[in-house]
Design an enzyme around this catalytic site. Sequence first.
Site, PDB file in Angstrom:
ATOM      1  CG  ASP A   1       0.906  18.195  34.652  1.00  0.00           C
ATOM      2  OD1 ASP A   1       1.792  18.948  35.069  1.00  0.00           O
ATOM      3  OD2 ASP A   1       1.166  17.198  33.946  1.00  0.00           O
ATOM      4  CE  LYS A   8       1.693  16.953  38.229  1.00  0.00           C
ATOM      5  NZ  LYS A   8       2.306  18.258  37.871  1.00  0.00           N
TER       6      LYS A   8
HETATM    7  P1  NDP Z   1      -0.925  20.296  27.707  1.00  0.00           P
HETATM    8  O1  NDP Z   1      -1.808  19.120  27.866  1.00  0.00           O
HETATM    9  O2  NDP Z   1      -1.517  21.623  27.565  1.00  0.00           O
HETATM   10  O3  NDP Z   1       0.062  20.066  26.478  1.00  0.00           O
HETATM   11  C1  NDP Z   1       0.903  18.969  26.423  1.00  0.00           C
HETATM   12  C2  NDP Z   1       1.725  19.048  25.156  1.00  0.00           C
HETATM   13  O4  NDP Z   1       2.752  18.072  25.214  1.00  0.00           O
HETATM   14  C3  NDP Z   1       0.918  18.717  23.915  1.00  0.00           C
HETATM   15  O5  NDP Z   1       1.455  19.402  22.825  1.00  0.00           O
HETATM   16  C4  NDP Z   1       1.109  17.224  23.780  1.00  0.00           C
HETATM   17  O6  NDP Z   1       0.925  16.736  22.468  1.00  0.00           O
HETATM   18  C5  NDP Z   1       2.553  17.081  24.197  1.00  0.00           C
HETATM   19  N1  NDP Z   1       2.765  15.751  24.777  1.00  0.00           N
HETATM   20  C6  NDP Z   1       2.164  15.233  25.865  1.00  0.00           C
HETATM   21  N2  NDP Z   1       2.560  13.984  26.082  1.00  0.00           N
HETATM   22  C7  NDP Z   1       3.424  13.694  25.098  1.00  0.00           C
HETATM   23  C8  NDP Z   1       4.178  12.560  24.774  1.00  0.00           C
HETATM   24  N3  NDP Z   1       4.102  11.447  25.508  1.00  0.00           N
HETATM   25  N4  NDP Z   1       4.987  12.633  23.689  1.00  0.00           N
HETATM   26  C9  NDP Z   1       5.057  13.763  22.946  1.00  0.00           C
HETATM   27  N5  NDP Z   1       4.346  14.882  23.208  1.00  0.00           N
HETATM   28  C10 NDP Z   1       3.551  14.846  24.261  1.00  0.00           C
HETATM   29  O7  NDP Z   1       0.046  20.237  28.968  1.00  0.00           O
HETATM   30  P2  NDP Z   1       0.945  21.400  29.608  1.00  0.00           P
HETATM   31  O8  NDP Z   1       1.411  22.332  28.584  1.00  0.00           O
HETATM   32  O9  NDP Z   1       0.222  21.915  30.778  1.00  0.00           O
HETATM   33  O10 NDP Z   1       2.164  20.545  30.167  1.00  0.00           O
HETATM   34  C11 NDP Z   1       3.360  20.325  29.420  1.00  0.00           C
HETATM   35  C12 NDP Z   1       4.498  19.981  30.370  1.00  0.00           C
HETATM   36  O11 NDP Z   1       4.706  21.064  31.273  1.00  0.00           O
HETATM   37  C13 NDP Z   1       4.262  18.751  31.255  1.00  0.00           C
HETATM   38  O12 NDP Z   1       5.494  18.121  31.483  1.00  0.00           O
HETATM   39  C14 NDP Z   1       3.771  19.366  32.555  1.00  0.00           C
HETATM   40  O13 NDP Z   1       3.989  18.514  33.656  1.00  0.00           O
HETATM   41  C15 NDP Z   1       4.644  20.605  32.619  1.00  0.00           C
HETATM   42  N6  NDP Z   1       4.182  21.695  33.471  1.00  0.00           N
HETATM   43  C16 NDP Z   1       2.936  22.221  33.350  1.00  0.00           C
HETATM   44  C17 NDP Z   1       2.541  23.289  34.140  1.00  0.00           C
HETATM   45  C18 NDP Z   1       1.214  23.950  33.987  1.00  0.00           C
HETATM   46  O14 NDP Z   1       0.970  24.934  34.685  1.00  0.00           O
HETATM   47  N7  NDP Z   1       0.336  23.504  33.098  1.00  0.00           N
HETATM   48  C19 NDP Z   1       3.430  23.824  35.178  1.00  0.00           C
HETATM   49  C20 NDP Z   1       4.737  23.243  35.177  1.00  0.00           C
HETATM   50  C21 NDP Z   1       5.080  22.214  34.370  1.00  0.00           C
HETATM   51  P3  NDP Z   1      -0.465  16.017  22.076  1.00  0.00           P
HETATM   52  O15 NDP Z   1      -1.464  17.121  21.962  1.00  0.00           O
HETATM   53  O16 NDP Z   1      -0.169  15.341  20.807  1.00  0.00           O
HETATM   54  O17 NDP Z   1      -0.779  15.063  23.184  1.00  0.00           O
HETATM   55  O1  2IT Z   2       4.012  20.791  37.334  1.00  0.00           O
HETATM   56  C1  2IT Z   2       3.470  21.800  37.838  1.00  0.00           C
HETATM   57  O2  2IT Z   2       4.109  22.572  38.549  1.00  0.00           O
HETATM   58  C2  2IT Z   2       2.069  22.052  37.529  1.00  0.00           C
HETATM   59  N1  2IT Z   2       1.470  21.306  36.771  1.00  0.00           N
HETATM   60  C3  2IT Z   2       1.363  23.209  38.171  1.00  0.00           C
HETATM   61  C4  2IT Z   2       0.830  22.813  39.513  1.00  0.00           C
HETATM   62  C5  2IT Z   2      -0.040  23.837  40.194  1.00  0.00           C
HETATM   63  O3  2IT Z   2      -0.490  23.498  41.306  1.00  0.00           O
HETATM   64  O4  2IT Z   2      -0.285  24.917  39.691  1.00  0.00           O
END
Ligand code: NDP
Ligand code: 2IT
Length: 450
Positions: A169, A129
Site C-alpha cells: 500500500d 490491513k
Molecule cells: P505509493 O506509496 O506508491 O504512492 C503514494 C502517492 O500518494 C505518492 O505520490 C504520495 O506522495 C502521495 N501521498 C501519500 N500520502 C499523501 C498525503 N498525505 N498527501 C498528499 N499526497 C500523498 O502508494 P500507492 O500508489 O500504492 O497508493 C495510493 C493510494 O491507492 C492509497 O490510498 C492506497 O491505499 C490506494 N490503493 C493502493 C493499492 C495498491 O495496490 N498499491 C490498491 C488499492 C488502493 P509523496 O511521494 O509525496 O508521499
Molecule cells: O487497498 C488495497 O486494496 C491494497 N492496498 C491492495 C491490497 C492487496 O492485498 O493486494
Amino acid sequence: MAFKSEYIARVYDDVAKKNANEPEFLQAVKEVLESLEPVVEKDPSIEANGILERIIEPERVIMFRVSWVDDNGKVQVNRGYRVQYNSAIGPYKGGLRLHPSVNLSVIKFLGFEQIFKNSLTGLPMGGGKGGSDFDPKGKSDNEIMRFCQSFMTELVKHIGADTDVPAGDIGVGAREIGYMFGQYKRLTGLYDGGVLTGKKVGAGGSLARTEATGYGLCYFTAEMLKANGQSFEGKRVIVSGSGNVATYANQKATQLGGKVVAMSDSNGYIVDENGIDYKIIKEIKEVKRARIKTYLDYVPGAKYVEGCKGIWTVPCDIALPCATQNELDGESADALIANKVIAVAEGANMPSTPDAVAKLQAAGVLFGPAKAANAGGVATSGLEMSQNSQRLSWTFEEVDQKLHDIMVNIYKNASNAAETVGQPGNLVVGANVAGFLKVAEAMKWQGIAY
Ligand code: NDP
Ligand code: 2IT
C-alpha cells in the site's frame, strides 16, 4: 444525517461512542451504514444475527513495537499494526501502509473497507490491513531493510497463506515486500509464496500485479463511461499522486485515448498540456525516489505548482484521485463541477470527503467509489495467490484479461445492486450493498464464530 432505521442508528451511536477518537474509521462506517438502510429494512435476519455489530468490530487488532537501528547506530521505535477484520469469505487479505500518518483509525478504516472491496472481486478473500507510522522518506536502503525485517519478526506470528496475506500500500512496494519475504523465510524456513502478495516476478510474483490497481481503475472507469455513452477518447484526465496506482492509471488512461494533464505528490502538482508520460513519473518516483517537481528537468515546458490541493482546479473531464484519504474535499468538488467534470473514480482509498461525494453526485457527475474502482489491485493479489497454490505462472495477457473481466463484473454488480435498492446509478450504495450481502450471508452460515 439521521438514520431511518432504529437498528442502524443504535449501531452507529454505539460505534461512534466507542471509537470517538477515530474520525477516518467513523467516516467509513457511516457511509456503509447509510447505504445499507434499504437492505436492513427488508431483511430482519441481519439484525437478528447481529451482522452490523459484528462486521464493524474487527475480529482481532494486533499492535506491536517495531525497534530498529538507524545508520547512525541510534535505536528507533515505531508502532506496527495488523487489523484482522473479517474472515467470513476467506483469509484476511489487505495491504501494509508505511506512512507517518498511520494510526489505528487509518488502519481500521482501510481494513473495514477492504472487507467489502474483497467481496466485490468475487474471490475468496476476507478483509485486513496493517502498517506502521514509520516514514520511509529519506531513509537509506539499509534502514528500510532493517525496519522491514523487524516488522516481519512480529508479523510472522500472525500471517500465513490460509490465515492472513498482506501486500503493499502507500510506502510498500516490491522492495519492501522483498525484505519482508526474505525475513519470513529466514524465520520459518519456508519458501511460502502464498504468505505475501506483490512479490517479484520470477520469485513467486504475478505479472501485471504492479500495474493492476491503476489498470483496473481505468477499466472500471471505462465501463462507467460506456454505460453513459462516453469513453476516455480525447478526454483531459487528472491523476493525483505519483505512486504505484497513479503511475499505471496514467499509462492505461493514455492507452485508452485520454490525455493526463496533471499529477502530484505531497508537495505539489505538475501540469503538462501535452500529456504526462508515465515513464518519466516512474523514473522520478521509483528509480530516483525524487520529488515530482523534477519533472520540469525532463519537460521544461511543463508547470509546477507548490501545494497538492490545487490540482483539482485544473480543468478536466475525468478526475482520478490516486494519492490518499480525504484529498478531494467539497471545495475541490466545486472546482471540478465548475469545470464540467464528467467522471470521478477513486484509485486511492476514501480520497473524497463525504461532502465532496454528495456534491459530485448531486451535480450528476459519474462517481466510482474506491471499494469498486480500485479493487483491481487486491483482485490481482488474489490471482497471485491462485498461481502460487498451483505453482504455475500465467502470462501478462492472461492476468490482464482476468483483471479486465473482474472489473467489468464489479461495475455490473454494483450497478445492479444500486438498481435493486431503488437508487440507480448510485455506485457508492451499489458497491456497499453488493459487497456486504455476500459477507453477511457467509457470516450467517458460519454462526456466531466471532
Ligand atoms: P505509493 O506509496 O506508491 O504512492 C503514494 C502517492 O500518494 C505518492 O505520490 C504520495 O506522495 C502521495 N501521498 C501519500 N500520502 C499523501 C498525503 N498525505 N498527501 C498528499 N499526497 C500523498 O502508494 P500507492 O500508489 O500504492 O497508493 C495510493 C493510494 O491507492 C492509497 O490510498 C492506497 O491505499 C490506494 N490503493 C493502493 C493499492 C495498491 O495496490 N498499491 C490498491 C488499492 C488502493 P509523496 O511521494 O509525496 O508521499
Ligand atoms: O487497498 C488495497 O486494496 C491494497 N492496498 C491492495 C491490497 C492487496 O492485498 O493486494
